[in-house]
Design an enzyme around this catalytic site. Structure first.
Site, short mmCIF file in Angstrom:
data_model
loop_
_atom_site.label_atom_id
_atom_site.label_comp_id
_atom_site.label_asym_id
_atom_site.label_seq_id
_atom_site.Cartn_x
_atom_site.Cartn_y
_atom_site.Cartn_z
N ASP A 29 60.90 -13.62 71.15
CA ASP A 29 60.75 -15.07 71.81
C ASP A 29 61.70 -15.46 72.82
OD1 ASP A 29 59.82 -17.46 72.70
OD2 ASP A 29 59.25 -18.20 70.73
N GLU A 79 90.71 -9.60 73.89
CA GLU A 79 90.33 -8.78 72.63
C GLU A 79 89.55 -7.55 73.43
OE1 GLU A 79 87.18 -10.07 70.00
OE2 GLU A 79 87.33 -11.86 71.15
N CYS A 111 89.16 -14.30 69.59
CA CYS A 111 88.83 -15.20 70.73
C CYS A 111 89.92 -16.03 70.78
CB CYS A 111 87.42 -15.78 70.77
SG CYS A 111 86.23 -14.64 70.78
N THR A 152 74.75 -12.56 72.97
CA THR A 152 75.96 -13.25 73.23
C THR A 152 76.93 -12.55 73.60
OG1 THR A 152 76.70 -12.74 71.14
CG2 THR A 152 75.04 -14.47 70.87
N SER A 201 80.36 -15.21 60.58
CA SER A 201 81.29 -15.49 61.45
C SER A 201 80.72 -16.91 61.92
CB SER A 201 81.12 -14.72 62.68
OG SER A 201 79.77 -14.67 63.40
N HIS A 233 85.34 -23.80 71.20
CA HIS A 233 84.97 -22.33 71.58
C HIS A 233 83.48 -22.05 71.49
CE1 HIS A 233 84.91 -18.06 71.40
NE2 HIS A 233 84.64 -18.02 70.18
N LYS A 242 76.40 -26.45 66.41
CA LYS A 242 76.36 -26.54 64.93
C LYS A 242 77.63 -26.87 64.13
CE LYS A 242 73.47 -22.30 64.67
NZ LYS A 242 73.34 -21.28 63.67
N SER A 308 87.94 -15.04 65.46
CA SER A 308 87.30 -13.93 64.09
C SER A 308 88.53 -13.47 63.53
CB SER A 308 86.28 -13.37 64.21
OG SER A 308 85.17 -14.18 64.76
N1 COA Z 1 62.50 -20.49 69.04
C1 COA Z 1 63.68 -21.46 69.07
N2 COA Z 1 64.64 -20.91 68.29
C2 COA Z 1 64.57 -19.76 67.54
C3 COA Z 1 63.58 -18.94 67.59
C4 COA Z 1 62.71 -19.14 68.54
N3 COA Z 1 61.44 -18.55 68.91
N4 COA Z 1 63.96 -17.69 66.81
C5 COA Z 1 64.95 -18.20 66.31
N5 COA Z 1 65.52 -19.22 66.81
C6 COA Z 1 66.81 -19.91 66.22
C7 COA Z 1 66.77 -19.74 64.99
O1 COA Z 1 66.34 -20.81 63.88
C8 COA Z 1 68.65 -19.95 64.83
O2 COA Z 1 69.04 -21.15 64.95
P1 COA Z 1 70.01 -21.87 63.75
O3 COA Z 1 70.84 -20.78 63.60
O4 COA Z 1 70.13 -23.06 64.32
O5 COA Z 1 69.00 -21.79 62.79
C9 COA Z 1 68.83 -18.97 66.12
O6 COA Z 1 67.86 -19.12 67.01
C10 COA Z 1 69.36 -17.81 66.00
O7 COA Z 1 68.38 -16.86 65.14
P2 COA Z 1 68.84 -16.12 63.90
O8 COA Z 1 67.66 -15.44 63.35
O9 COA Z 1 70.07 -16.32 63.21
O10 COA Z 1 69.49 -14.78 65.12
P3 COA Z 1 70.19 -13.60 64.68
O11 COA Z 1 70.11 -13.00 63.30
O12 COA Z 1 69.87 -12.42 66.00
O13 COA Z 1 71.77 -13.93 64.96
C11 COA Z 1 73.92 -14.34 65.95
C12 COA Z 1 72.23 -14.58 65.94
C13 COA Z 1 74.61 -15.34 66.92
C14 COA Z 1 74.70 -14.56 64.74
C15 COA Z 1 74.10 -12.98 66.71
O14 COA Z 1 73.52 -13.02 67.86
C16 COA Z 1 75.69 -12.47 66.40
O15 COA Z 1 75.98 -11.88 65.61
N6 COA Z 1 76.29 -12.69 67.34
C17 COA Z 1 77.61 -12.30 67.39
C18 COA Z 1 78.61 -13.02 66.60
C19 COA Z 1 79.14 -14.63 67.01
O16 COA Z 1 78.66 -14.84 68.03
N7 COA Z 1 79.57 -15.39 65.91
C20 COA Z 1 79.70 -16.85 66.27
C21 COA Z 1 81.24 -17.19 65.89
S1 COA Z 1 82.42 -16.59 66.72
#
Ligand code: COA
Length: 383
Positions: A29, A79, A111, A152, A201, A233, A242, A308
């Site tokens: 979605d 990195e 980062c 991301t 993370s 960041h 968040k 990280s």
């Molecule tokens: N409409 C609106 N929001 C939606 C949605 C939809 N249809 N489907 C999912 N979401 C939201 C979730 O509720 C979640 O929000 P929340 O965290 O505020 O609850 C968000 O989208 C992400 O969903 P999630 O299921 O957690 O995504 P994911 O399992 O694909 O993981 C990351 C997301 C960012 C963890 C992943 O992309 C990642 O590993 N990124 C690299 C690491 C990173 O950037 N870490 C950050 C710290 S440096």
């Protein structure tokens, strides 16, 4: 005596992908990417742009001949290094024409490293007020096609000229660094993509912000009311929000909303670019300064850096009178607006194009600095 950011610029590669198109191609979605993660577009780096060209393209427009003669330190945080031994800053030093009696080094800590570079640069110019330091954050953020981190990704560089007479942000001595040995994201030597524990993370980032923010308030006897805005960041734009909501949960709703409104200004560019790894905090700072209508000279800003592994730091600075005149808002808007949109198929092709001289020669990239050949692991650039 002060020291801080005198000039500030960013560069992103000339291609991008719409996140809704990526979502459709991945049967996700689109709201998950645009609302859940908070990204509209993602910068795509062609093979002709590496961290050295991204850095050079970010730094070149802000340097005068006088700067080139007075810069003693060239520090590049990254990195996504192109060499295990030779610092990218050494090549950058030549491409930018910096005077020879300078130090060129590369720093690593996910980062976070450009923040260490900024602090080292600050100390250097405080000790040598007539001299300058160039700090660049440059990265190509790649998690891999179809990976959890795919939405991301991003690429780009931020260049900061640090002097003892900063015209944009005077850095204070108030800072709280924080190191903890955690495997939330890391990239073993030789691996093209990082190993990521996404939920860990996120959790560590939030916990690190809460910890340094608490420590900062106690150590310096300051409160949120002292700050006009906080910059975070931004691996993806939802992340900082968040942490902000968790770390400021004890604050009144009005205070949270005041800081959240500024946060929205700080993520405008990141929404269109994605993750810059080391540069993300500083792209957020540029976005905040160039888009906020309420900031003014003398305002105190808080900056939260996170890498990280993990190292975090909360540090502060004050906006210098006349800082608005030294922002490159129009150039940044033009840079973003003039990029070319890629289809998902074209993005995947760019992503998988091997780094060969044939492919480099066939490139249509016309950016000022670009990679033109690699022979015996030596990189050659259009300069
Ligand atoms: N409409 C609106 N929001 C939606 C949605 C939809 N249809 N489907 C999912 N979401 C939201 C979730 O509720 C979640 O929000 P929340 O965290 O505020 O609850 C968000 O989208 C992400 O969903 P999630 O299921 O957690 O995504 P994911 O399992 O694909 O993981 C990351 C997301 C960012 C963890 C992943 O992309 C990642 O590993 N990124 C690299 C690491 C990173 O950037 N870490 C950050 C710290 S440096």
């Amino acid at each position: 005596m002060t020291a801080g950011i005198d000039k500030l610029n960013f560069f992103v590669p000339p291609y991008y992908l719409e996140m809704t198109e990526l979502a459709n191609a991945r049967n996700v979605d689109p709201a998950k990417y645009t609302i859940g993660i908070g990204q509209d577009q993602m910068a795509i780096s062609p093979i002709t742009q590496d961290i050295i060209t991204l850095a050079a393209n970010a730094a070149q427009p802000i340097l005068t001949d006088e700067d080139r003669q007075t810069i003693d330190l060239v520090i590049l945080g990254t990195e996504s290094s192109v060499d295990e031994s030779k610092a990218a800053a050494v090549v950058l030093h030549r491409l930018l024409g910096i005077q020879p009696f300078a130090r060129g080094i590369e720093l690593k800590e996910a980062c976070y490293s450009a923040t260490a570079g900024l602090q080292f640069a600050k100390e250097y110019v405080l000790a040598h007020p007539e001299r300058k330091a160039l700090v660049i954050a440059s990265d190509i953020a790649r998690y891999g096609l179809h990976s959890g981190g795919e939405p991301t990704q991003g690429a780009g560089a931020v260049a900061m000229l640090v002097t003892s007479q900063p015209r944009i942000l005077a850095l204070s001595d108030e800072s709280v660094p924080y190191t903890q040995d955690i495997y939330d994201f890391w990239r073993p030597t030789g691996e093209p993509y990082p190993v990521v524990n996404g939920p860990l993370s996120n959790q560590t980032y939030i916990q690190a912000f809460e910890t340094v923010w608490q420590e900062y308030q106690q150590r310096y006897q300051k409160t949120l009311a002292d700050f006009a805005a906080l910059a975070f960041h931004i691996p993806y734009t939802k992340m900082g929000k968040k942490a902000l909501l968790a770390g400021l949960a004890q604050e009144s709703e009005a205070e949270q909303n005041r800081i959240l409104a500024q946060y929205e200004e700080s993520i405008r560019y990141s929404r269109r670019v994605g993750n810059l790894y080391t540069g993300s905090l500083y792209l957020g700072l540029i976005s905040l300064l160039e888009n906020s209508q309420t900031l003014k000279a003398g305002d105190k800003l808080g900056l939260f850096s996170y890498g990280s592994g993990a190292v975090a730091e909360f540090f502060t600075g004050r906006l210098v009178p006349g800082y608005q005149e030294h922002l490159l808002t129009d150039a940044h808007e033009a840079l973003l607006a003039n990029r070319q949109a890629l289809s998902v198929a074209a993005y995947e092709e760019v992503f998988q194009t091997p780094l060969t001289n044939e492919n480099l020669t066939a490139s249509t990239d016309t950016t000022a600095f670009r990679l033109t050949a690699v022979n015996d692991h030596i990189r050659y650039y259009q300069e």
